[in-house]
Enzyme design. Structure first.
Site, mmCIF file in Angstrom:
data_model
loop_
_atom_site.group_PDB
_atom_site.id
_atom_site.type_symbol
_atom_site.label_atom_id
_atom_site.label_comp_id
_atom_site.label_asym_id
_atom_site.label_seq_id
_atom_site.Cartn_x
_atom_site.Cartn_y
_atom_site.Cartn_z
ATOM 1 N N ARG A 66 0.866 -1.181 0.000
ATOM 2 C CA ARG A 66 0.000 0.000 0.000
ATOM 3 C C ARG A 66 0.904 1.232 0.000
ATOM 4 O O ARG A 66 1.420 1.622 1.032
ATOM 5 C CB ARG A 66 -0.892 -0.022 1.257
ATOM 6 N N HIS A 116 -3.851 4.516 4.442
ATOM 7 C CA HIS A 116 -4.993 3.591 4.534
ATOM 8 C C HIS A 116 -6.218 4.243 3.908
ATOM 9 O O HIS A 116 -6.853 3.699 3.021
ATOM 10 C CB HIS A 116 -5.272 3.216 5.990
ATOM 11 N N TYR A 169 3.558 5.636 11.597
ATOM 12 C CA TYR A 169 3.859 4.251 11.952
ATOM 13 C C TYR A 169 4.775 3.509 10.978
ATOM 14 O O TYR A 169 5.090 2.350 11.197
ATOM 15 C CB TYR A 169 2.557 3.464 12.151
#
Lengths: 354, 322
Positions: free
Chosen positions: A257, A261, A270
């Site tokens: 990805r 998100h 993160y």
């Protein structure tokens, strides 16, 4: 006392195009030039659609959106291996899957702009409404496959999901049902390594997603998910097995990805830029372009033409979607086939402004 | 005392309870490193480590189920579910197990568990991100249900929920997370569950509400030209029956407003109770305002779906005419 090996298994990893776009001659697909170019066109469309969607959201012209960038090869390769009458169960990140199936671009924009009407697909697209909740669609896809088997239709269903979904009970229950009853189901896991902020290694302790197939007596394969031809080949094989009555298969596409998100997420919190940069080198489009160029099917000019065509389609769709308007009372539609009196009364009062 | 948003108050409640009681921990999807998708658990992993601020795999049934087991095993887990609409895979664990563990073990095992989840709409979110499911849980014996509407209440109620000996569903209106600030004590305090709060005193009509509807209800009361007493229930189960009955005995009129769909909403329970226990104090029919009995719509229609101050205002006028 008897001690012996009760079970042994392994899963293969498939890659047709290496990271420079060079094809493995033994595994190379027999797709003709026109089909390869169609695949490429879809991958370009996916990427440009996605970038436009993010840009619209950033301008306040669209609501929260889940970008697909990085997963173009997984989605396009898989969808090209299906028959149009097969049924696909996508997630909220499968815009590319929708597009290859023939979903009108304006429908996707309308949905992400906040209109339910966008979910209404023209006949023949054969896509179930995208799953927003994670993994919940797997049992339904297994059931759709079951209906095909029981009704003796030579078709299959495909369910798309991510690495996070493999933690849900629904994944395991659906896989088990499907394998026990040998339903023609293909489980397409786009392992993009991140479930929002949770990395793969905190999602599962197994080395691969694909090996989970062995627990269900099914065929599983791990493929390079940024290699459109590897994904295509694996899904083709899974489909052959499904239609032969062998039951479900699990295709794990190793991909990434590249973006957030959703537009409400900030991945810098993160994960490291270094990891993202590492995956940038494995860009699915660049790799496929190199392969097409090696087959004399691609030039920078060709790319510019394909992009111009996609951009024109996207811009026209945005225009259509932004001009779309629908009455608010449409929220009372499609709750039931026929509204019960109490709901009709609510609708009447709403229309009268009461 | 300092000004805090609702999300900051929730964060502080968990942080201070974790400092006070080493058995308290937070767990759920993205709660650790990321600090939660709404940042409710921000900083807790840095402060308390990965064993007390736990990133779980993505599985709501297992989050709730393992939290029940941890609670039975002597811990006090605060499990976050990312959105109230996502709890449903864990519904079975909550209803068949969390709510019944005390009875099924005849007191041998208990379940001091909090399940927190953002609820309600108004944030232009995707499907399943905006539901107001309090009535589902209020219908389950053995579960307590809390829905705060202010930063002050959120902190005190969450602290109490963590200390409760039985499972609590703690629903947080996501629209209010950062909508406004309020003076909130920096020290720990607890607000008992089951006590409502009179937000505005009045004599013409009682308006009972909670959660995301408190501010629209106060707006409607202010605009009505009537003396409306606005009660914020704060807890749905148990709920402050005495406060509502006493108010209705004074005003003689009752309107109930909630964001959940009208039919089968918790307003029906309040209306039935008041009809039964204060029938002769009523000057007119009890009116309810809720969302329409349709699934929570996508962003373009949510303002038409969520009860507005105008709709609540109309009910106030109708009730006062009756």
């Amino acid at each position: 006392m008897v001690k012996k090996t009760a079970f042994e298994g392994s899963v293969e990893y498939w890659q047709v195009l290496d990271e420079s776009g060079k094809a493995d001659k033994k595994l190379e697909t027999k797709l003709d030039d026109a089909e390869l170019k169609r695949m490429y066109g879809h991958m370009v469309l996916c990427r440009l659609f996605d970038r436009k969607a993010v840009s619209l959201q950033r301008q306040g012209r669209m609501y929260t959106y889940a970008p697909l960038e990085g997963q173009e090869a997984s989605q396009v390769g898989a969808m090209h291996a299906l028959a149009q009458e097969d049924v696909v169960f996508p997630t909220y990140r499968d815009h590319g899957s929708y597009l290859v199936r023939g979903a009108p671009l304006e429908n996707l924009f309308e949905y992400w702009m906040g209109y339910e009407e966008g979910l209404k697909m023209p006949a023949g697209v054969n896509v179930f409404p995208l799953s927003i909740t994670v993994g919940n669609h797997l049992p339904m896809a297994a059931g759709m496959a079951w209906s095909m088997k029981l009704r003796k239709r030579p078709l299959m269903s495909m369910v798309c999901f991510g690495d996070g979904a493999t933690s849900e009970g629904d994944f395991h229950e659906a896989f088990n049902f499907s394998s026990v009853h040998k339903t023609p189901l293909v489980l397409l896991c786009q392992n993009n390594h991140w479930a929002i902020s949770v990395p793969l290694k905190k999602q599962m302790a197994s080395e691969t997603v694909a090996q989970k197939a062995l627990s269900y007596g099914a065929w599983g394969v791990q493929v390079d998910g940024n290699d459109v031809l590897a994904v295509y080949s694996a899904v083709k094989e899974a489909r052959r097995r499904a239609l032969a009555g062998d039951g479900p298969s699990l295709v794990e596409c190793l991909t990434y990805r590249m973006s957030m998100h959703t537009t409400a997420d900030d991945p810098k919190k993160y994960r490291s830029d270094a990891e993202v940069d590492e995956w940038k080198k494995r860009d699915p489009l660049a790799r496929f372009e190199a392969y097409l160029a090696s087959r004399k099917l691609w030039t920078p000019q060709y790319k510019a033409d394909v992009e111009a065509d996609a951009t024109a389609r996207i811009e026209a769709a945005v225009k259509t979607a932004e001009a779309f308007s629908a009455q608010p009372e449409a929220m009372f539609d499609f709750v039931f086939e026929k509204r019960p009196p109490s709901l009709q009364a609510q609708r009447d009062a709403f229309v009268k402004g009461e | 005392m300092s000004e805090k948003t609702l999300i900051a108050a929730i964060n502080e409640a968990m942080c201070q309870e974790m400092e006070r009681d080493p058995t308290v921990l937070v767990m759920g999807e993205d709660v650790g490193l990321d600090g939660g998708v709404f940042r409710a658990t921000d900083g807790l992993q840095g402060k308390f480590g990965t064993n007390r601020s736990i990133d779980t795999p993505l599985a709501e049934s297992a989050i709730v189920g393992t939290a029940i087991g941890m609670a039975a095993g002597g811990l006090r887990p605060v499990a976050e579910i990312q959105f109230a609409g996502f709890i449903l895979p864990g519904f079975n664990q909550l209803i068949n197990h969390a709510a019944r563990l005390r009875m099924r073990s005849q007191g041998q095992f208990t379940c001091p568990l909090v399940v927190r989840a953002p609820c309600s709409g108004g944030i232009r979110a995707l499907e399943h991100h905006s539901e107001s499911p309090e009535a589902l849980y209020a219908h389950v014996p053995g579960l307590k249900v809390v829905v705060p509407s202010t930063p002050f209440d959120a902190k005190g109620l969450l602290v109490q929920s963590i200390r409760e000996p039985d499972p609590v569903i703690f629903l947080e209106p996501s629209k209010y997370y950062r909508a406004f600030k309020q003076d909130v004590p920096d020290e720990l305090y607890a607000i008992p569950l089951g006590q409502g709060e009179v937000r505005i005193e009045g004599t013409d009509l009682t308006l009972v509400t909670w959660g995301s509807m408190v501010r629209p209800a106060m707006q409607a009361a202010a605009d009505s030209g009537k003396s409306v007493e606005v009660i914020d229930l704060r807890s749905i189960s148990p709920w402050d029956k005495e406060m509502v009955l006493n108010s209705v005995r004074k005003t003689g009129r009752l309107v109930i407003a909630h964001e959940a769909p009208l039919s089968g909403g918790f307003g029906a329970e309040i209306a039935a109770t008041v009809a039964q226990e204060a029938m002769y104090d009523l000057k007119g029919p009890i009116l309810r305002v809720g969302a329409y009995d349709v699934p929570f719509p996508l962003a373009r229609r949510e303002d038409f779906y969520i009860p507005s101050p105008q709709r609540i205002g109309k009910a106030i006028q109708t009730a006062c005419e009756g």
